[in-house]
Design a protein around this motif. Structure first.
Motif, PDB file in Angstrom:
ATOM      1  N   GLU A  59     -23.699 -11.682   1.618  1.00 13.22           N
ATOM      2  CA  GLU A  59     -24.223 -12.251   0.375  1.00 13.22           C
ATOM      3  C   GLU A  59     -23.413 -11.858  -0.857  1.00 13.22           C
ATOM      4  O   GLU A  59     -23.472 -12.528  -1.883  1.00 13.22           O
ATOM      5  N   THR A  60     -22.687 -10.759  -0.802  1.00 10.46           N
ATOM      6  CA  THR A  60     -21.982 -10.283  -1.992  1.00 10.46           C
ATOM      7  C   THR A  60     -20.486 -10.123  -1.725  1.00 10.46           C
ATOM      8  O   THR A  60     -20.060  -9.864  -0.606  1.00 10.46           O
ATOM      9  N   SER A  61     -19.726 -10.268  -2.784  1.00 10.21           N
ATOM     10  CA  SER A  61     -18.293 -10.008  -2.675  1.00 10.21           C
ATOM     11  C   SER A  61     -18.082  -8.504  -2.840  1.00 10.21           C
ATOM     12  O   SER A  61     -18.996  -7.781  -3.248  1.00 10.21           O
ATOM     13  N   PRO A  62     -16.889  -8.014  -2.547  1.00 10.85           N
ATOM     14  CA  PRO A  62     -16.646  -6.575  -2.660  1.00 10.85           C
ATOM     15  C   PRO A  62     -16.903  -6.075  -4.083  1.00 10.85           C
ATOM     16  O   PRO A  62     -16.669  -6.791  -5.052  1.00 10.85           O
ATOM     17  N   LYS A  63     -17.386  -4.842  -4.186  1.00 10.24           N
ATOM     18  CA  LYS A  63     -17.652  -4.234  -5.488  1.00 10.24           C
ATOM     19  C   LYS A  63     -16.438  -3.465  -5.993  1.00 10.24           C
ATOM     20  O   LYS A  63     -16.517  -2.778  -6.997  1.00 10.24           O
ATOM     21  N   TYR A  64     -15.332  -3.594  -5.270  1.00 11.54           N
ATOM     22  CA  TYR A  64     -14.106  -2.870  -5.616  1.00 11.54           C
ATOM     23  C   TYR A  64     -12.902  -3.790  -5.508  1.00 11.54           C
ATOM     24  O   TYR A  64     -12.885  -4.726  -4.702  1.00 11.54           O
ATOM     25  N   LYS A  65     -11.899  -3.492  -6.297  1.00 12.44           N
ATOM     26  CA  LYS A  65     -10.571  -4.066  -6.115  1.00 12.44           C
ATOM     27  C   LYS A  65      -9.776  -2.997  -5.383  1.00 12.44           C
ATOM     28  O   LYS A  65      -9.929  -1.802  -5.656  1.00 12.44           O
ATOM     29  N   PHE A  66      -8.950  -3.409  -4.442  1.00  7.81           N
ATOM     30  CA  PHE A  66      -8.176  -2.465  -3.646  1.00  7.81           C
ATOM     31  C   PHE A  66      -6.685  -2.677  -3.852  1.00  7.81           C
ATOM     32  O   PHE A  66      -6.232  -3.806  -4.032  1.00  7.81           O
ATOM     33  N   CYS A  67      -5.949  -1.594  -3.771  1.00  6.98           N
ATOM     34  CA  CYS A  67      -4.491  -1.623  -3.807  1.00  6.98           C
ATOM     35  C   CYS A  67      -4.017  -0.733  -2.653  1.00  6.98           C
ATOM     36  O   CYS A  67      -4.433   0.421  -2.546  1.00  6.98           O
ATOM     37  N   VAL A  68      -3.199  -1.281  -1.771  1.00  6.12           N
ATOM     38  CA  VAL A  68      -2.696  -0.529  -0.621  1.00  6.12           C
ATOM     39  C   VAL A  68      -1.178  -0.493  -0.682  1.00  6.12           C
ATOM     40  O   VAL A  68      -0.530  -1.514  -0.917  1.00  6.12           O
ATOM     41  N   ASN A  69      -0.616   0.678  -0.474  1.00  6.93           N
ATOM     42  CA  ASN A  69       0.831   0.865  -0.445  1.00  6.93           C
ATOM     43  C   ASN A  69       1.198   1.471   0.895  1.00  6.93           C
ATOM     44  O   ASN A  69       0.549   2.405   1.357  1.00  6.93           O
ATOM     45  N   SER A  70       2.230   0.943   1.508  1.00  4.81           N
ATOM     46  CA  SER A  70       2.736   1.482   2.772  1.00  4.81           C
ATOM     47  C   SER A  70       4.214   1.793   2.596  1.00  4.81           C
ATOM     48  O   SER A  70       4.978   0.942   2.141  1.00  4.81           O
ATOM     49  N   THR A  71       4.600   3.016   2.946  1.00  6.82           N
ATOM     50  CA  THR A  71       5.990   3.443   2.856  1.00  6.82           C
ATOM     51  C   THR A  71       6.454   3.865   4.241  1.00  6.82           C
ATOM     52  O   THR A  71       5.800   4.679   4.894  1.00  6.82           O
ATOM     53  N   ILE A  72       7.570   3.313   4.674  1.00  9.08           N
ATOM     54  CA  ILE A  72       8.155   3.673   5.971  1.00  9.08           C
ATOM     55  C   ILE A  72       9.464   4.395   5.699  1.00  9.08           C
ATOM     56  O   ILE A  72      10.339   3.856   5.032  1.00  9.08           O
ATOM     57  N   ILE A  73       9.572   5.615   6.202  1.00  5.88           N
ATOM     58  CA  ILE A  73      10.746   6.446   5.976  1.00  5.88           C
ATOM     59  C   ILE A  73      11.464   6.650   7.306  1.00  5.88           C
ATOM     60  O   ILE A  73      10.858   7.084   8.281  1.00  5.88           O
ATOM     61  N   GLN A  74      12.751   6.339   7.328  1.00  3.82           N
ATOM     62  CA  GLN A  74      13.554   6.515   8.537  1.00  3.82           C
ATOM     63  C   GLN A  74      13.966   7.970   8.675  1.00  3.82           C
ATOM     64  O   GLN A  74      14.370   8.604   7.703  1.00  3.82           O
ATOM     65  N   HIS A  75      13.850   8.515   9.876  1.00  6.13           N
ATOM     66  CA  HIS A  75      14.421   9.829  10.141  1.00  6.13           C
ATOM     67  C   HIS A  75      15.932   9.664  10.201  1.00  6.13           C
ATOM     68  O   HIS A  75      16.432   8.659  10.690  1.00  6.13           O
ATOM     69  N   LEU A  76      16.657  10.637   9.707  1.00  2.20           N
ATOM     70  CA  LEU A  76      18.108  10.579   9.753  1.00  2.20           C
ATOM     71  C   LEU A  76      18.596  10.729  11.185  1.00  2.20           C
ATOM     72  O   LEU A  76      17.981  11.405  12.002  1.00  2.20           O
ATOM     73  N   SER A  77      19.711  10.133  11.460  1.00  8.51           N
ATOM     74  CA  SER A  77      20.353  10.334  12.755  1.00  8.51           C
ATOM     75  C   SER A  77      21.853  10.213  12.537  1.00  8.51           C
ATOM     76  O   SER A  77      22.313   9.577  11.594  1.00  8.51           O
ATOM     77  N   VAL A 136       0.585   5.927   3.919  1.00  9.65           N
ATOM     78  CA  VAL A 136      -0.232   4.857   3.384  1.00  9.65           C
ATOM     79  C   VAL A 136      -1.074   5.411   2.248  1.00  9.65           C
ATOM     80  O   VAL A 136      -1.651   6.495   2.374  1.00  9.65           O
ATOM     81  N   SER A 137      -1.129   4.691   1.132  1.00  6.68           N
ATOM     82  CA  SER A 137      -1.973   5.049   0.003  1.00  6.68           C
ATOM     83  C   SER A 137      -2.947   3.920  -0.267  1.00  6.68           C
ATOM     84  O   SER A 137      -2.572   2.749  -0.209  1.00  6.68           O
ATOM     85  N   VAL A 138      -4.201   4.288  -0.552  1.00 10.03           N
ATOM     86  CA  VAL A 138      -5.238   3.302  -0.862  1.00 10.03           C
ATOM     87  C   VAL A 138      -5.847   3.687  -2.208  1.00 10.03           C
ATOM     88  O   VAL A 138      -6.186   4.845  -2.425  1.00 10.03           O
ATOM     89  N   MET A 139      -5.969   2.703  -3.087  1.00  2.00           N
ATOM     90  CA  MET A 139      -6.647   2.885  -4.375  1.00  2.00           C
ATOM     91  C   MET A 139      -7.795   1.887  -4.448  1.00  2.00           C
ATOM     92  O   MET A 139      -7.679   0.774  -3.933  1.00  2.00           O
ATOM     93  N   TRP A 140      -8.873   2.299  -5.098  1.00  2.00           N
ATOM     94  CA  TRP A 140      -9.988   1.393  -5.326  1.00  2.00           C
ATOM     95  C   TRP A 140     -10.457   1.520  -6.763  1.00  2.00           C
ATOM     96  O   TRP A 140     -10.442   2.593  -7.344  1.00  2.00           O
ATOM     97  N   ILE A 141     -10.825   0.379  -7.327  1.00  2.00           N
ATOM     98  CA  ILE A 141     -11.303   0.315  -8.703  1.00  2.00           C
ATOM     99  C   ILE A 141     -12.590  -0.487  -8.685  1.00  2.00           C
ATOM    100  O   ILE A 141     -12.625  -1.633  -8.211  1.00  2.00           O
ATOM    101  N   ALA A 142     -13.670   0.118  -9.186  1.00  2.62           N
ATOM    102  CA  ALA A 142     -14.965  -0.556  -9.207  1.00  2.62           C
ATOM    103  C   ALA A 142     -14.912  -1.774 -10.129  1.00  2.62           C
ATOM    104  O   ALA A 142     -14.306  -1.728 -11.189  1.00  2.62           O
ATOM    105  N   VAL A 143     -15.534  -2.855  -9.676  1.00  6.48           N
ATOM    106  CA  VAL A 143     -15.562  -4.091 -10.465  1.00  6.48           C
ATOM    107  C   VAL A 143     -16.832  -4.117 -11.294  1.00  6.48           C
ATOM    108  O   VAL A 143     -17.873  -3.758 -10.871  1.00  6.48           O
TER     109      VAL A 143
END
Length: 151
Positions: free
Chosen positions: A57-75, A144-151
């Motif tokens: 019945e309701t839409s989310p009460k938050y806005k979300f921001c997701v960041n994903s960082t992939i780091i290569q190991h050196l070789s 991975v980072s997740v942020m949420w902001i109440a609407v």
């Protein structure tokens, strides 16, 4: 994290599931695939967060921001076992290769530091980050980072 729209244990599970699913067929870091992997991880996490923070019945009460960082190991870029002096050894889980000067050079992991900050309502908004442990065996770290902001 009392203000989190989803429990921290569930956030961790959502992130691990997204990374597991995305990297299930990957055997090693492949730069050509990183954009696709990041998109898949981010979209999967966003879908789960939206689904779990809203009702039919309701839409989310938050806005979300997701960041994903992939780091290569050196070789070492040379074929396995090859070095200019012919010497290669293992020290504390990281390879050591003898360089042109005869000095040992360590290969293995890259350093990384990341930070986030925000100006918001500390009672309703928040952020959380997680390092996915399953990437290490594939020669990469995923954060991975997740942020949420109440609407």
């Amino acid at each position: 994290m009392a203000n989190s729209p989803v429990a921290q244990t569930r956030l961790k599970q959502i992130c691990n599931d997204a990374c597991d699913s995305t990297l299930s067929t990957a055997s090693a870091y492949d730069h050509a695939q990183t954009a696709q992997w990041n998109n898949s991880i981010i979209n999967s996490i966003l879908k789960a967060l939206i689904s779990e923070s809203s009702t039919s019945e309701t839409s989310p009460k938050y806005k979300f921001c997701v960041n994903s960082t992939i780091i290569q190991h050196l070789s070492d870029p040379r074929p396995a076992g090859a070095s200019e002096t012919g010497a290669q050894t293992e020290v504390e889980g990281e390879g050591v290769v003898m360089g042109e000067s005869g000095a040992a050079k360590k290969v293995g992991r890259r350093g990384m530091h990341s930070a986030s900050g925000a100006y918001w309502n500390n009672e309703k908004d928040g952020m959380w980050s997680h390092k996915y442990e399953g990437g290490e065996a594939k020669g990469m770290d995923i954060v991975v980072s997740v942020m949420w902001i109440a609407v």
